[in-house]
Design a protein around this motif. Structure first.
Motif, PDB file in Angstrom:
ATOM      1  N   PHE A 142     109.198  85.286  70.280  1.00 50.52           N
ATOM      2  CA  PHE A 142     109.672  85.463  71.656  1.00 50.52           C
ATOM      3  C   PHE A 142     109.852  84.123  72.366  1.00 50.52           C
ATOM      4  CE2 PHE A 142     108.004  89.583  70.745  1.00 50.52           C
ATOM      5  CZ  PHE A 142     108.679  90.470  71.572  1.00 50.52           C
ATOM      6  N   ILE A 143     110.740  84.105  73.357  1.00 47.01           N
ATOM      7  CA  ILE A 143     110.714  83.019  74.345  1.00 47.01           C
ATOM      8  C   ILE A 143     109.535  83.351  75.235  1.00 47.01           C
ATOM      9  CG2 ILE A 143     111.899  81.962  76.296  1.00 47.01           C
ATOM     10  CD1 ILE A 143     114.517  82.442  74.945  1.00 47.01           C
ATOM     11  N   LYS A 144     108.543  82.461  75.254  1.00 48.52           N
ATOM     12  CA  LYS A 144     107.240  82.814  75.821  1.00 48.52           C
ATOM     13  C   LYS A 144     107.115  82.306  77.254  1.00 48.52           C
ATOM     14  CE  LYS A 144     102.360  82.752  74.392  1.00 48.52           C
ATOM     15  NZ  LYS A 144     101.884  82.790  75.743  1.00 48.52           N
ATOM     16  N   LEU A 145     107.300  83.213  78.186  1.00 51.67           N
ATOM     17  CA  LEU A 145     107.264  82.841  79.601  1.00 51.67           C
ATOM     18  C   LEU A 145     106.226  83.690  80.327  1.00 51.67           C
ATOM     19  CD1 LEU A 145     111.151  82.747  80.227  1.00 51.67           C
ATOM     20  CD2 LEU A 145     109.671  80.883  79.484  1.00 51.67           C
ATOM     21  N   ASP A 146     105.099  83.942  79.644  1.00 52.14           N
ATOM     22  CA  ASP A 146     104.115  84.866  80.229  1.00 52.14           C
ATOM     23  C   ASP A 146     102.795  84.216  80.596  1.00 52.14           C
ATOM     24  OD1 ASP A 146     103.391  84.385  77.564  1.00 52.14           O
ATOM     25  OD2 ASP A 146     102.333  86.297  77.421  1.00 52.14           O
ATOM     26  N   ALA A 147     102.551  82.976  80.191  1.00 48.80           N
ATOM     27  CA  ALA A 147     101.177  82.451  80.309  1.00 48.80           C
ATOM     28  C   ALA A 147     101.076  81.084  80.983  1.00 48.80           C
ATOM     29  CB  ALA A 147     100.524  82.401  78.931  1.00 48.80           C
ATOM     30  N   MET A 148     102.127  80.678  81.696  1.00 48.26           N
ATOM     31  CA  MET A 148     102.097  79.432  82.466  1.00 48.26           C
ATOM     32  C   MET A 148     101.778  78.206  81.630  1.00 48.26           C
ATOM     33  SD  MET A 148     101.409  82.129  84.447  1.00 48.26           S
ATOM     34  CE  MET A 148      99.840  82.452  85.217  1.00 48.26           C
ATOM     35  N   GLU A 149     102.227  78.225  80.367  1.00 45.27           N
ATOM     36  CA  GLU A 149     102.066  77.020  79.560  1.00 45.27           C
ATOM     37  C   GLU A 149     103.169  76.017  79.892  1.00 45.27           C
ATOM     38  OE1 GLU A 149     100.509  79.515  75.710  1.00 45.27           O
ATOM     39  OE2 GLU A 149     102.413  79.836  76.716  1.00 45.27           O
ATOM     40  N   ASN A 150     102.858  74.738  79.642  1.00 47.46           N
ATOM     41  CA  ASN A 150     103.868  73.691  79.711  1.00 47.46           C
ATOM     42  C   ASN A 150     104.663  73.771  78.398  1.00 47.46           C
ATOM     43  OD1 ASN A 150     105.208  71.245  79.397  1.00 47.46           O
ATOM     44  ND2 ASN A 150     103.458  69.973  80.012  1.00 47.46           N
TER      45      ASN A 150
ATOM     46  N   HIS B  71     115.269  91.716  74.326  1.00 49.02           N
ATOM     47  CA  HIS B  71     116.001  90.447  74.200  1.00 49.02           C
ATOM     48  C   HIS B  71     115.098  89.317  73.688  1.00 49.02           C
ATOM     49  CE1 HIS B  71     119.030  92.282  76.970  1.00 49.02           C
ATOM     50  NE2 HIS B  71     119.846  91.485  76.322  1.00 49.02           N
ATOM     51  N   LYS B  72     113.902  89.670  73.282  1.00 51.61           N
ATOM     52  CA  LYS B  72     112.939  88.682  72.757  1.00 51.61           C
ATOM     53  C   LYS B  72     112.508  87.665  73.821  1.00 51.61           C
ATOM     54  CE  LYS B  72     112.101  90.131  68.686  1.00 51.61           C
ATOM     55  NZ  LYS B  72     110.705  90.531  68.471  1.00 51.61           N
ATOM     56  N   VAL B  73     112.401  88.123  75.067  1.00 48.74           N
ATOM     57  CA  VAL B  73     111.885  87.270  76.142  1.00 48.74           C
ATOM     58  C   VAL B  73     110.626  87.928  76.684  1.00 48.74           C
ATOM     59  CG1 VAL B  73     112.320  86.299  78.432  1.00 48.74           C
ATOM     60  CG2 VAL B  73     114.195  86.452  76.774  1.00 48.74           C
ATOM     61  N   LEU B  74     109.527  87.154  76.682  1.00 48.96           N
ATOM     62  CA  LEU B  74     108.245  87.698  77.119  1.00 48.96           C
ATOM     63  C   LEU B  74     107.885  87.120  78.492  1.00 48.96           C
ATOM     64  CD1 LEU B  74     105.760  89.394  76.272  1.00 48.96           C
ATOM     65  CD2 LEU B  74     104.812  87.316  75.268  1.00 48.96           C
ATOM     66  N   ILE B  75     107.861  87.994  79.508  1.00 48.43           N
ATOM     67  CA  ILE B  75     107.348  87.595  80.819  1.00 48.43           C
ATOM     68  C   ILE B  75     106.191  88.538  81.135  1.00 48.43           C
ATOM     69  CG2 ILE B  75     109.570  86.678  81.596  1.00 48.43           C
ATOM     70  CD1 ILE B  75     109.808  89.241  83.356  1.00 48.43           C
ATOM     71  N   LYS B  76     105.578  88.387  82.298  1.00 47.36           N
ATOM     72  CA  LYS B  76     104.405  89.223  82.608  1.00 47.36           C
ATOM     73  C   LYS B  76     104.792  90.284  83.628  1.00 47.36           C
ATOM     74  CE  LYS B  76      99.676  89.544  82.827  1.00 47.36           C
ATOM     75  NZ  LYS B  76      98.774  89.759  81.704  1.00 47.36           N
TER      76      LYS B  76
ATOM     77  N   SER C 299      98.654  97.228  94.397  1.00 51.24           N
ATOM     78  CA  SER C 299      99.769  97.897  95.083  1.00 51.24           C
ATOM     79  C   SER C 299     100.732  96.904  95.757  1.00 51.24           C
ATOM     80  CB  SER C 299      99.249  98.921  96.089  1.00 51.24           C
ATOM     81  OG  SER C 299      98.359  98.294  96.962  1.00 51.24           O
ATOM     82  N   VAL C 300     100.252  95.746  96.219  1.00 51.45           N
ATOM     83  CA  VAL C 300     101.203  94.810  96.845  1.00 51.45           C
ATOM     84  C   VAL C 300     102.165  94.217  95.813  1.00 51.45           C
ATOM     85  CG1 VAL C 300      99.577  94.118  98.686  1.00 51.45           C
ATOM     86  CG2 VAL C 300      99.972  92.576  96.797  1.00 51.45           C
ATOM     87  N   LEU C 301     101.832  94.373  94.534  1.00 50.68           N
ATOM     88  CA  LEU C 301     102.695  93.823  93.482  1.00 50.68           C
ATOM     89  C   LEU C 301     103.635  94.872  92.877  1.00 50.68           C
ATOM     90  CD1 LEU C 301     100.149  91.592  91.511  1.00 50.68           C
ATOM     91  CD2 LEU C 301     101.909  90.828  93.106  1.00 50.68           C
ATOM     92  N   ALA C 302     103.798  95.988  93.553  1.00 49.65           N
ATOM     93  CA  ALA C 302     104.665  97.040  93.007  1.00 49.65           C
ATOM     94  C   ALA C 302     106.023  96.458  92.628  1.00 49.65           C
ATOM     95  CB  ALA C 302     104.838  98.149  94.048  1.00 49.65           C
ATOM     96  N   ASN C 303     106.462  96.756  91.417  1.00 48.85           N
ATOM     97  CA  ASN C 303     107.757  96.299  90.893  1.00 48.85           C
ATOM     98  C   ASN C 303     107.890  94.775  90.777  1.00 48.85           C
ATOM     99  OD1 ASN C 303     109.316  98.498  90.006  1.00 48.85           O
ATOM    100  ND2 ASN C 303     109.568  99.157  92.131  1.00 48.85           N
ATOM    101  N   CYS C 304     106.758  94.098  90.660  1.00 52.21           N
ATOM    102  CA  CYS C 304     106.813  92.629  90.560  1.00 52.21           C
ATOM    103  C   CYS C 304     106.671  92.152  89.111  1.00 52.21           C
ATOM    104  CB  CYS C 304     105.708  91.996  91.403  1.00 52.21           C
ATOM    105  SG  CYS C 304     106.084  92.043  93.165  1.00 52.21           S
ATOM    106  N   LEU C 305     107.354  91.061  88.817  1.00 54.29           N
ATOM    107  CA  LEU C 305     107.308  90.401  87.518  1.00 54.29           C
ATOM    108  C   LEU C 305     106.995  88.922  87.743  1.00 54.29           C
ATOM    109  CD1 LEU C 305     110.639  91.944  86.155  1.00 54.29           C
ATOM    110  CD2 LEU C 305     108.324  92.567  85.397  1.00 54.29           C
ATOM    111  N   ARG C 306     106.304  88.322  86.782  1.00 57.09           N
ATOM    112  CA  ARG C 306     105.942  86.903  86.906  1.00 57.09           C
ATOM    113  C   ARG C 306     106.554  86.143  85.727  1.00 57.09           C
ATOM    114  NH1 ARG C 306      99.909  85.622  85.664  1.00 57.09           N
ATOM    115  NH2 ARG C 306     100.884  85.523  83.621  1.00 57.09           N
TER     116      ARG C 306
END
Ligand code: PMP
Length: 364
Positions: A30-38, A323-328, A335-342
């Motif tokens: 995956f393109i790894k965009l889930d863990a805040m790595e540099n 699409h082989k892209v990993l986000i969080k 509840s304040v994060l409803a429908n939110c992605l990081r």
């Protein structure tokens, strides 16, 4: 019930049995965009020098228990005020746990207060140390609800208040005046722990204010700066407090390879700082690109990740995986994060691959 289940039930705490392990998604391929790595590696010539330094490490010996040489570099290079020192953790995760272990009382339940949503380990570590945890919801715009925080402090008299600065997973910086009001409200009975994991991207710190407050603890990590794999966090506070925290720290918690790699990296810290600068520029570009997409709400970020809201986060997240892209997908965290992605900010190439996959996922 099987004998092993009986054994587990009679030995393992019910609250431990009730929770799931900290989930880490498998990112291979995956393109790894889930863990805040540099996303950037050390440059090649530095890697060769580092390999030599690591090859010379005496693996047969325990680390030097004082960790004086690595601490000296942290103090000198990372803005720890004169007269202050740090203690080291196996990642700042371990420091959070050390703080909770040191502050959990035996004769009564001590309390941890934190805004919520925030970094999940504040609650986990409090629970495992046997402390009560009180989460104070952020406002709908993800800013700190200062009156609610102060009310929780008055009511619960917490031993620890954790403030992620900037906050994970929302990305925003709380107002420094609000943090100071919290530190002052805790005066005499509680510690304010300002967790500056994302400081390289925010360039805002409470570190310089340590001399003003006995009850301020400033915690950082080298993880987001480009060294997540070596596991090293550090924490500065009044020397009298560090003496107590250090008693709870397992001896030799930083291994010799981590120590040598960190010393080497800090001797070349300008390389890591340049990478952070590139990521700050990429954050501005990615924020602007996301803001141009209809139906996407973008929250301002001072970190190396961006929080967005879409109309169907689960669907978009699943399509991005295809699409082989990993986000969080943080939409179920609170509840304040409803429908939110990081989304972790990465190289221009990975950010643009993400944007292509994201627009395709929204349209589909
Ligand atoms: N604090 C915050 C706010 C974080 O987001 C993280 C990691 N995601 C950590 C601490 C832990 O970092 P580490 O253990 O890698 O130092």
């Amino acid at each position: 019930m099987s004998p092993i289940d009986t054994l587990v039930n009679s030995t393992i705490r019910p609250d431990v049995r009730a929770v799931a392990s900290y989930h880490v998604a498998d990112a291979s391929g995956f393109i790894k965009l889930d863990a805040m790595e540099n996303p950037y590696h050390l440059p090649h010539h530095l890697r060769e020098d580092l390999a030599q330094r690591l090859a010379d490490v005496a693996l047969n010996r325990y680390p030097v228990a004082s960790y004086a040489s690595i601490k000296r570099r942290i103090n000198d290079k990372l803005g720890v005020p004169a007269g202050y020192d740090v203690i080291l953790g196996n990642g700042s995760d371990e420091l959070i746990s050390i703080l909770c272990m040191a502050c959990a009382m035996q004769d009564r339940r001590a309390t941890v207060v934190a805004p919520t949503p925030s970094f999940v380990m504040y609650q986990r570590s409090a629970q495992f140390a046997g402390m009560d945890y009180v989460g104070v919801p952020l406002k709908a715009d993800m800013t700190l609800d200062l009156p609610a925080m102060l009310a929780a402090i008055r009511e619960h008299k917490p031993a620890l208040v954790f403030l992620s600065y900037p906050n994970n997973p929302t990305g925003n910086l709380f107002a420094e005046d609000d943090i100071v009001a919290i530190i002052q409200a805790l005066d005499g009975f509680g510690l304010a722990v300002v967790d500056e994991a994302y400081e390289p991207f925010a360039q805002q710190t409470l570190m310089r204010r340590l001399p003003e407050f006995n009850n301020l603890v400033v915690m950082r990590t080298v993880s987001k700066l480009g060294l997540a794999g070596i596991r090293l966090g550090y924490m500065a506070a009044a020397p009298r407090l560090l003496i107590e925290f250090d008693k709870v720290r397992p001896p030799y918690n930083i291994n010799v390879l981590t120590q040598v790699a960190a010393e080497f990296a800090l001797d070349h810290v300008e390389v890591l700082n340049q990478q952070a600068a590139a990521l700050r520029a990429a954050r501005a570009d990615l924020t602007a690109a996301l803001a141009r997409i209809p139906g996407v709400e973008v929250f301002p970020s001072a970190a190396n990740f961006i929080l967005i809201r879409v109309s169907n986060s689960d669907d978009v997240h699943a399509k991005l995986l295809a699409h082989k892209v990993l986000i969080k997908n943080v939409s179920k965290m609170h509840s304040v994060l409803a429908n939110c992605l990081r989304i972790t900010v990465s190289t221009p190439e990975e950010n643009s691959a993400f944007l292509d996959a994201f627009t395709a996922s929204l349209a589909a």
